[in-house]
Design a protein around this motif. Structure first.
Motif: not given
Length: 444
Positions: A158-186
């Motif tokens: 009801g607040q018309g802030q659909w862009h905030l709902v969709l843009g929250i997806g940035m958070v897991p993308a940043l978390l994935l970058m952090a997780a990849l820092v310590g991982l080796p190749e397969s």
């Protein structure tokens, strides 16, 4: 008993990737009414907006095979994380309809990459003891992302802030970058590239020495002719089974329910937008909790019993929904959908990812998983583009009845062909596939 640190690192990557996947595909469901008002969308335009992300997932999954074969798993995971972050940042700017479609195409491409590479990396980087549970974490994180998307839509309703709902997806993308820092190749990819010393170092880092010594992977000089490999043993049958499980997963109705749950609940008799969103959130919560149980059970009960029991329970749940739709019982329909979602989360949701990561021989793994993932997204896109039109043409009860038939077919396939691979190393499974063992005998 505490998990090894190497398993925890892989699990963090898998959870971040799965959350990107789940949030990305479900975030649109709760904001479709707001987008309809903002852009004056009709039924076809709504379906195209949903379809734009899903068809891009198809192309991302197709690209994931050759990219991960050439570059390795880790660079492709990095590419997916960067593209996802950029796409979600674009959505935060409240773009026009055309720009929103373009941003969703970018997000979909990244999800397609992750849908193939993240489970494959997890299977290759974990021992048989933890492999099923860690790969299942991908589906758990997908359901967590879905729940987060439904919760965000409810919070901003009801607040018309659909862009905030969709843009929250940035958070897991940043978390994935952090997780990849310590991982080796397969290590298995490194070994097949002839980088034997590097693979040995990674094997030690990931705690795979015992399994590696008991069943060493194929040498780097193994034939790479994948067309010829398709003709060996049961390779073609494995490809058909894995692709078939994904077709069943998508045609069982889960995509239509996840993308258009508020529409379904309004048709079932829930009055008002908020009531439909609340029912949708309840469905997402049931999905998440049941998947959490599935992660625990997959390496205890095994793959085959969960698929058989889950397919049967899914059929019962949808039968209840059909009855409720005919009788006009919205709460009974909600209970039926909850049963369906719980059963799906224990079976046809996570297990196709586990099976495809386990069954393909190493020399065909990238192409095989990419093909199975692409087939999944193709049928996913079909549902995204047609579900509302189907419901409008034949009614909710008939549409759900079609999905019920697919669940019965899933039960038949599980009983007849699905093997039990719990606790069996990838190399043992590969040897049985190449030796021509029947599908049911590829595992234990």
């Amino acid at each position: 008993m505490a998990l090894p640190s190497s398993v925890l690192r892989v699990a963090c990557m898998v959870c971040s990737a799965g959350t990107i996947f789940g949030f990305g595909i479900a975030a649109i469901a709760g904001v479709l009414p707001a987008l309809e008002r903002s852009f004056d969308l009709g039924l076809a335009s709504e379906q195209r907006l949903v379809f734009s992300l899903v068809i891009a997932c198809f192309f991302g999954a197709l690209a994931a095979g050759p990219l991960s074969l050439r570059w390795g798993r880790r660079p492709v995971l990095w590419l997916a994380a960067l593209v996802s972050a950029a796409a979600n940042a674009w959505m935060l700017t409240s773009p026009s309809y055309g720009a929103l479609v373009a941003a969703r195409v970018l997000a979909g491409f990244s999800i397609g990459l992750l849908s193939m590479v993240a489970p494959m990396y997890a299977a290759e980087a974990c021992t048989a003891r933890y492999r099923g549970g860690v790969v299942c974490l991908f589906q758990l994180a997908i359901t967590g992302g879905i729940l987060g998307a439904y919760g965000a839509a409810l919070a901003f309703e009801g607040q018309g802030q659909w862009h905030l709902v969709l843009g929250i997806g940035m958070v897991p993308a940043l978390l994935l970058m952090a997780a990849l820092v310590g991982l080796p190749e397969s290590p298995r990819w490194l070994h097949r590239q002839g980088r034997v010393e590097e693979s040995a170092e990674v094997v030690a880092k990931l705690g795979l020495q015992q399994e590696w010594e008991a069943a060493p992977p194929a040498s780097a000089s193994a034939p790479a002719d994948w067309i010829a490999l398709l003709r060996q043993g049961r390779v073609a049958a494995v490809l058909a089974l894995c692709a078939g499980l994904f077709v069943l997963q998508n045609l069982s109705g889960i995509d239509g329910i996840l993308y258009y749950a508020p529409h379904i609940f309004r048709d079932m008799g829930f009055s008002g937008e908020r009531a439909a969103l609340l029912a949708t959130f309840g469905l997402g919560l049931a999905n998440f909790l049941a998947t959490l149980v599935g992660v625990v059970l997959v390496d205890r009960l095994g793959r085959r019993p969960l698929l058989i029991g889950g397919s049967a329970a899914m059929a019962v749940g949808l039968a209840i929904v059909v009855l409720a739709a005919f009788q006009g019982w919205p709460l009974v329909g909600l209970l039926g959908l909850c049963l369906y979602i719980v059963a799906f989360a224990l079976s046809l949701g996570p297990l196709p990812y586990v099976m495809m990561a386990e069954l393909f021989p190493g020399a065909l793994r990238e192409r095989g998983i990419a093909f199975a993932s692409a087939v999944s997204w193709l049928f996913n896109a079909l549902i995204a583009l047609t579900f509302l039109s189907l419901m409008d043409a034949v009614g909710l009860a008939t549409a759900i009845g079609l999905f019920l038939g697919v669940c019965v077919l899933s039960l038949i396939v599980s009983l007849r062909w699905v093997p039990e691979t719990r606790g069996v190393s990838l190399e043992e499974i590969e040897a049985r596939v190449l030796a021509g063992e029947r599908l049911r005998r590829l595992g234990r």
